[in-house]
Design an enzyme around this catalytic site. Structure first.
Site, short mmCIF file in Angstrom:
data_model
loop_
_atom_site.label_atom_id
_atom_site.label_comp_id
_atom_site.label_asym_id
_atom_site.label_seq_id
_atom_site.Cartn_x
_atom_site.Cartn_y
_atom_site.Cartn_z
N ASP A 247 0.86 -1.19 0.00
CA ASP A 247 0.00 0.00 0.00
C ASP A 247 0.90 1.24 0.00
OD1 ASP A 247 -3.18 0.63 1.06
OD2 ASP A 247 -1.67 2.23 1.20
N ILE A 248 0.71 2.11 -0.99
CA ILE A 248 1.56 3.32 -1.09
C ILE A 248 1.24 4.24 0.10
CG2 ILE A 248 2.20 5.26 -2.56
CD1 ILE A 248 1.25 3.66 -4.96
N GLU A 291 -4.64 2.61 -4.09
CA GLU A 291 -3.18 2.51 -4.07
C GLU A 291 -2.75 1.26 -3.32
OE1 GLU A 291 -4.96 3.27 -1.41
OE2 GLU A 291 -3.27 4.04 -0.23
N1 GTP Z 1 -4.54 9.43 -9.06
C1 GTP Z 1 -5.24 8.42 -8.55
N2 GTP Z 1 -5.50 8.42 -7.23
C2 GTP Z 1 -6.18 7.40 -6.70
C3 GTP Z 1 -6.65 6.33 -7.49
N3 GTP Z 1 -7.29 5.47 -6.68
C4 GTP Z 1 -7.24 5.96 -5.43
N4 GTP Z 1 -6.57 7.13 -5.43
C5 GTP Z 1 -6.30 8.03 -4.32
O1 GTP Z 1 -5.50 7.37 -3.36
C6 GTP Z 1 -5.67 8.08 -2.12
C7 GTP Z 1 -5.73 7.09 -1.01
O2 GTP Z 1 -5.80 7.81 0.17
P1 GTP Z 1 -5.74 7.13 1.59
O3 GTP Z 1 -6.65 5.92 1.58
O4 GTP Z 1 -6.00 8.20 2.59
O5 GTP Z 1 -4.31 6.56 1.70
P2 GTP Z 1 -2.92 7.31 1.74
O6 GTP Z 1 -3.04 8.76 1.48
O7 GTP Z 1 -2.01 6.54 0.82
O8 GTP Z 1 -2.50 7.08 3.21
P3 GTP Z 1 -2.00 5.73 3.85
O9 GTP Z 1 -2.38 4.60 2.98
O10 GTP Z 1 -2.64 5.71 5.19
O11 GTP Z 1 -0.51 5.87 3.95
C8 GTP Z 1 -6.94 8.91 -2.26
O12 GTP Z 1 -6.60 10.26 -2.35
C9 GTP Z 1 -7.53 8.43 -3.59
O13 GTP Z 1 -8.20 9.48 -4.27
C10 GTP Z 1 -6.37 6.38 -8.90
O14 GTP Z 1 -6.73 5.50 -9.66
N5 GTP Z 1 -5.66 7.43 -9.37
#
Ligand code: GTP
Length: 377
Positions: A247-248, A291
């Site tokens: 997980d990013i 992510e």
């Molecule tokens: N650009 C882009 N963003 C995405 C996609 N799918 C999900 N996201 C974004 O990924 C982010 C995930 O946020 P969080 O679940 O808070 O996770 P995080 O910011 O990585 O924080 P942690 O996982 O807790 O480290 C959100 O802002 C989503 O909008 C996609 O296909 N493209």
């Protein structure tokens, strides 16, 4: 044969389809020759006086019927084997056609069968008409079979001027059949090409439905299909199966600070980096959503999975991501676990690794946590 085993190349597909059609379509045919002969003989003026012919030809057509049933398709789909099988099948069909053609010629000449000539002639017409629609896959072989059915009878008829009307009619119908065969042949191969197109389209749709369009990795649906079957295989074979969940970290910041397009690019680079590290053909690389990513690695021990996961994490730290002309630092949290046959179920295995990922996040991110079996107790 399973769907996946059906050949996808036009030549191989055509050969396989022709063989399958030949097999299924020619099985019943043998019965009709036997039945037609029994009618011709049974309703003739004195069947009992002609019992040797009745019995002999009955046995002959019975034998060809049995051969058609016994002559099974080769289990392998080797083109040479299929070609050989088709050659034998056509020989059988040509033999039956010639046998019937000669029977009809004889019936037309022998006064003992005066009453059943019509049955014989109608049967010949029926057999040849059926051939045009049933065996049009090979124009030359089918034309030869029709010729063998007709020619002896036509020769018989030509010996007596009184049969001129019949002779002309049958010759006319014979030439019509050859024309109809041409059309049937074109239709048959047109349908094959169409069928193959449909199979390919279905394959493409199937692949699309299992692929994440942004990263070209397998998607959640693919994971839901693969995971239980890989777990079942590991359970059955007592083999090892490793799962890495990635997980990013703080990905939201990337979107917020650099825009959604940059975020998408990062996800694509991330997937590409996964392909560089988890390189084995048997590894299944998946985007589980947002992510979050996963790697399923059959025949991989916990130590091997741990080492690959750690090298992936290090790779991220040291190389970052080139996006829109700048290098974005990006880290990931990882959970790594190995299936424990006999102790794990698919659900408990996934939960252990997911818990490990959660722990990696909760304890500061940018780290890898092992899902030990004890942690699930
Ligand atoms: N650009 C882009 N963003 C995405 C996609 N799918 C999900 N996201 C974004 O990924 C982010 C995930 O946020 P969080 O679940 O808070 O996770 P995080 O910011 O990585 O924080 P942690 O996982 O807790 O480290 C959100 O802002 C989503 O909008 C996609 O296909 N493209």
């Amino acid at each position: 044969m399973t769907d996946a085993e059906i050949p996808r190349q036009l030549d191989a597909f055509t050969l396989w389809r022709e063989a399958v059609d030949m097999r299924s379509r020619s099985r019943l045919g043998g019965f009709y020759y036997l039945f037609a002969w029994l009618l011709v003989w049974g309703f003739s003026a004195a069947p009992m006086a002609n019992w040797p012919a009745g019995l002999g030809l009955g046995l002959l057509f019975g034998l060809t019927l049995a051969l058609r049933w016994l002559h099974d398709l080769p289990t392998s789909h080797d083109p040479d084997l299929l070609r050989h099988w088709m050659k034998r099948r056509w020989q059988l069909i040509h033999f039956t056609s010639l046998a019937w053609g000669l029977v009809q010629a004889w019936v037309l000449l022998d006064e003992a069968y005066r009453d059943t000539r019509l049955i014989a002639t109608l049967s010949t017409i029926a057999f040849s008409t059926a051939m045009v629609s049933t065996f049009a896959m090979n124009r030359r072989c089918c034309a030869l079979a029709i010729l063998l059915l007709y020619l002896p009878g036509l020769i018989s008829l030509s010996r007596d001027d009184g049969n001129l009307g019949e002779l002309v009619t049958l010759t006319f119908y014979f030439s019509y059949l050859l024309l109809a065969l041409n059309r049937s042949h074109t239709d048959y191969h047109g349908n094959l090409a169409l069928e193959l197109q449909l199979i390919e389209q279905r394959d493409r749709l199937d692949t699309l439905s299992r692929t994440d369009s942004l990263t070209q990795l397998g998607n959640r649906y693919q994971f839901n299909n693969l995971f239980p079957s890989m777990v079942a295989a590991a359970q059955r074979q007592r083999g090892s199966l490793a799962l890495v969940l990635l997980d990013i970290d703080y990905f939201k910041h990337v979107n917020d600070n650099f825009g959604h397009t940059a975020g998408d690019l990062c996800l694509q680079h991330f997937a590409e980096r996964m392909r560089q590290v988890f390189r084995r053909d048997s590894d299944a690389l998946l985007r589980l959503g947002g992510e979050e990513f996963g790697v399923l690695m059959p025949d991989t021990s916990l130590e091997q999975a741990q080492s690959l996961a750690e090298s992936f994490r290090q790779n991220l730290i040291h190389r970052g991501f080139e996006v829109q002309g700048r290098t974005l630092p990006l880290t990931a949290s990882l959970g790594v676990g190995c299936f424990e046959p006999g102790q794990d179920s698919a659900e408990s295995f996934f939960k252990r690794v997911d818990d490990a990922l959660y722990k990696a996040k909760a304890t500061g991110r940018d780290r890898m946590v092992l899902a030990s079996y004890a942690s699930a107790q």
